[in-house]
Design an enzyme around this catalytic site. Sequence first.
Site, PDB file in Angstrom:
ATOM      1  CB  SER A   1      45.349  10.429   9.862  1.00 50.42           C
ATOM      2  OG  SER A   1      44.613  10.608   8.720  1.00 50.42           O
TER       3      SER A   1
ATOM      4  CB  THR B   1      40.248  11.757  14.825  1.00 54.49           C
ATOM      5  OG1 THR B   1      39.518  12.767  14.117  1.00 54.49           O
ATOM      6  CG2 THR B   1      39.964  10.398  14.227  1.00 54.49           C
TER       7      THR B   1
ATOM      8  CB  ALA C   1      32.172  12.514   1.899  1.00 57.23           C
ATOM      9  CG  ASN C   2      37.128  11.500   4.746  1.00 60.34           C
ATOM     10  OD1 ASN C   2      37.451  10.474   4.169  1.00 60.34           O
ATOM     11  ND2 ASN C   2      36.839  11.521   6.031  1.00 60.34           N
TER      12      ASN C   2
ATOM     13  CG  ASP D   1      47.432   8.299   7.539  1.00 62.65           C
ATOM     14  OD1 ASP D   1      46.713   9.132   6.955  1.00 62.65           O
ATOM     15  OD2 ASP D   1      46.966   7.367   8.216  1.00 62.65           O
TER      16      ASP D   1
ATOM     17  NE  ARG E   1      35.109  15.142  12.404  1.00 61.41           N
ATOM     18  CZ  ARG E   1      36.248  15.832  12.450  1.00 61.41           C
ATOM     19  NH1 ARG E   1      36.254  17.144  12.239  1.00 61.41           N
ATOM     20  NH2 ARG E   1      37.388  15.210  12.709  1.00 61.41           N
TER      21      ARG E   1
ATOM     22  CB  SER F   1      35.515  14.499  16.200  1.00 59.61           C
ATOM     23  OG  SER F   1      36.748  13.930  15.827  1.00 59.61           O
TER      24      SER F   1
ATOM     25  CG  ASP G   1      44.429   6.665   5.563  1.00 59.14           C
ATOM     26  OD1 ASP G   1      44.407   7.914   5.510  1.00 59.14           O
ATOM     27  OD2 ASP G   1      44.024   6.017   6.552  1.00 59.14           O
TER      28      ASP G   1
ATOM     29  NE  ARG H   1      30.647  10.842  13.672  1.00 61.03           N
ATOM     30  CZ  ARG H   1      31.930  11.105  13.460  1.00 61.03           C
ATOM     31  NH1 ARG H   1      32.307  12.158  12.755  1.00 61.03           N
ATOM     32  NH2 ARG H   1      32.859  10.314  13.962  1.00 61.03           N
TER      33      ARG H   1
HETATM   34  C1  LIG Z   1      33.861  13.806   9.051  1.00 60.33           C
HETATM   35  C2  LIG Z   1      35.170  13.164   8.834  1.00 60.33           C
HETATM   36  O1  LIG Z   1      35.826  13.418   7.822  1.00 60.33           O
HETATM   37  N1  LIG Z   1      35.579  12.320   9.804  1.00 60.33           N
HETATM   38  C3  LIG Z   1      36.865  11.609   9.715  1.00 60.33           C
HETATM   39  C4  LIG Z   1      37.611  11.676  11.033  1.00 60.33           C
HETATM   40  O2  LIG Z   1      36.846  11.072  12.040  1.00 60.33           O
HETATM   41  P1  LIG Z   1      36.063  11.873  13.202  1.00 60.33           P
HETATM   42  O3  LIG Z   1      35.555  10.769  14.096  1.00 60.33           O
HETATM   43  O4  LIG Z   1      34.984  12.639  12.489  1.00 60.33           O
HETATM   44  O5  LIG Z   1      37.084  12.803  13.813  1.00 60.33           O
HETATM   45  O6  LIG Z   1      38.843  10.959  10.892  1.00 60.33           O
HETATM   46  C5  LIG Z   1      38.690   9.565  10.582  1.00 60.33           C
HETATM   47  C6  LIG Z   1      40.076   8.970  10.495  1.00 60.33           C
HETATM   48  O7  LIG Z   1      40.860   9.587   9.522  1.00 60.33           O
HETATM   49  C7  LIG Z   1      37.914   9.401   9.282  1.00 60.33           C
HETATM   50  O8  LIG Z   1      37.704   8.027   9.034  1.00 60.33           O
HETATM   51  C8  LIG Z   1      36.594  10.139   9.364  1.00 60.33           C
HETATM   52  O9  LIG Z   1      35.942  10.071   8.137  1.00 60.33           O
HETATM   53 MG   LIG Z   2      44.540   9.221   7.087  1.00 58.25          MG
END
Ligand SMILES: CC(=O)N[C@H]1[C@@H](OP(=O)(O)O)O[C@H](CO)[C@@H](O)[C@@H]1O
Ligand SMILES: [Mg+2]
Length: 501
Positions: free
Chosen positions: A64, A460, A371-372, A278, A465, A458, A280, A456
């Site tokens: 992603s 991914t 939000a993203n 990706d 964050r 992350s 989405d 929190r």
């Molecule tokens: C703050 C933020 O944008 N976090 C993103 C990011 O997750 P994290 O767990 O924050 O790395 O990637 C995810 C997958 O794309 C998405 O669902 C999520 O909203």
């Molecule tokens: Mg994505």
Amino acid sequence: MDLDAITEYSALHPKPSGLILQYGTAGFRTKAEHLDHVMFRMGLLAVLRSKQTKSTIGVMVTASHNPEEDNGVKLVDPLGEMLAPSWEEHATCLANAEEQDMPRVLMDISVKAAVNLQQDAFIVIGRDTRPTSEKLSQSVIDGVTVLEGQFHDYGLVTTPQLHYMVYCRNTSGQYGEATLEGYYQKLSKAFMELTKQTLCSEDEYRSLKVDCANGIGALKLKEMEHYVSQGLSVQLFNDGTKGKLNHLCGADFVKSHQKPPQGMEMKSNERCCSFDGDADRIVYHYLDVDGHFHLIDGDKIATLISSFLKELLLEIGESLNIGVVQTAYANGSSTRYLEEVMKVPVYCTKTGVKHLHHKAQEFDIGVYFEANGHGTVLFSKAAETKIRQLTKELEDEKRKAAAKMLENVIDLFNQVADRQVISTTDAERQVVTPPGLQEAINDLVKKYKLSRAFVRPSGTEDVVRVYAEADSQENADSLARAVSLAVFQLAGGVGETPPGF
Ligand SMILES: CC(=O)N[C@H]1[C@@H](OP(=O)(O)O)O[C@H](CO)[C@@H](O)[C@@H]1O
Ligand SMILES: [Mg+2]
């Protein structure tokens, strides 16, 4: 299960010993060179899940929004949803089993999950444009084949396209045809009919500049373009011919830096949007007449969509309930607006589409957006049936038109659906451990007006964050800095102290 064959093939995709990974917010993600064994094993796991559910299961190879060097994999459940939580645990166990233990762990999972090994299995596979994705998806196929699963490799597709394929195959084509052609046909038909009904038909409203993050969105939008060309003219930027994936462009960059992507020429009042790697996520943006940048992020998209839906419901005179689902990252003023002005109930879940999706299923109409820019609208089966029935039964022209618009909205939204010292509760808005950190954040937040902050780990990326909002950019930055420092001090930060912003 032929354990000898599994052991033999697994040796071709060996696990680096000691490497521990977790099935996180959106599957496994890390540097691509560490993922070969994970891909092979997710091929195996997908076959077990397919046998257990007696359905087609999807495997998407993508990381992603992560940098180009990373890669990842996520499994797609029968109705196009994210993998069930109990299977996320199986995925983590299987990915982390040392080489010699892997066949036994695989067996254990099939026993625990009561998988009928005689059942047929069918897997669909897709991948993004990362240089490592093709080879990694081949490793998934190796895993599928060694367990004698059947498969179809869709090759290069967006994440939503793969979810769509899974859903179509498991509903015997009722949702749509499980081909790219079927996908483009279904979405473009609903889009064209919906736009025909709207009032603004001037040309300027029909053109859109698209920042494709140098990813798969560019290839697929090029394919889709001619299906919608009478209603929308798109101009593609960051289409992967020059730039690097997600680098200084794309939805994640635009959202987190609150500025235009590089590689896209923007003039005042032109309508622009950005995908992620990706495709989405989507966020819209524009420059006003004074050249100031404005972002229409997931919070605003959710607000616009729910007001639009509320108007249509009022028009047809039906009282279907609408709920909006957000995460802790939603700006406080968007939550207030939805609750206080629009009178729509708002719920907060943990980060990650799977959590929002789950909650949104509780309503007749569930609107959810991170939000993203990840998000969609879900209609319950009952609400969908009701709306489709009204398009036929209503006699009043205005009401009928509104019902038709709602019907097109249903077809337009693809309704199917991705640090550990810090642990959190209350939809990730409160820290539980390490002790003292939440109190420190509370004290800092008190110093600013209209402020919120939370932290929190992350799911991914290998980062913690930090989120902060306040009455001005300056104050939000200063609060974020202070909270980062508290995290660094209380959660065992390593390396340099967090920089100023
Ligand atoms: C703050 C933020 O944008 N976090 C993103 C990011 O997750 P994290 O767990 O924050 O790395 O990637 C995810 C997958 O794309 C998405 O669902 C999520 O909203
Ligand atoms: Mg994505």
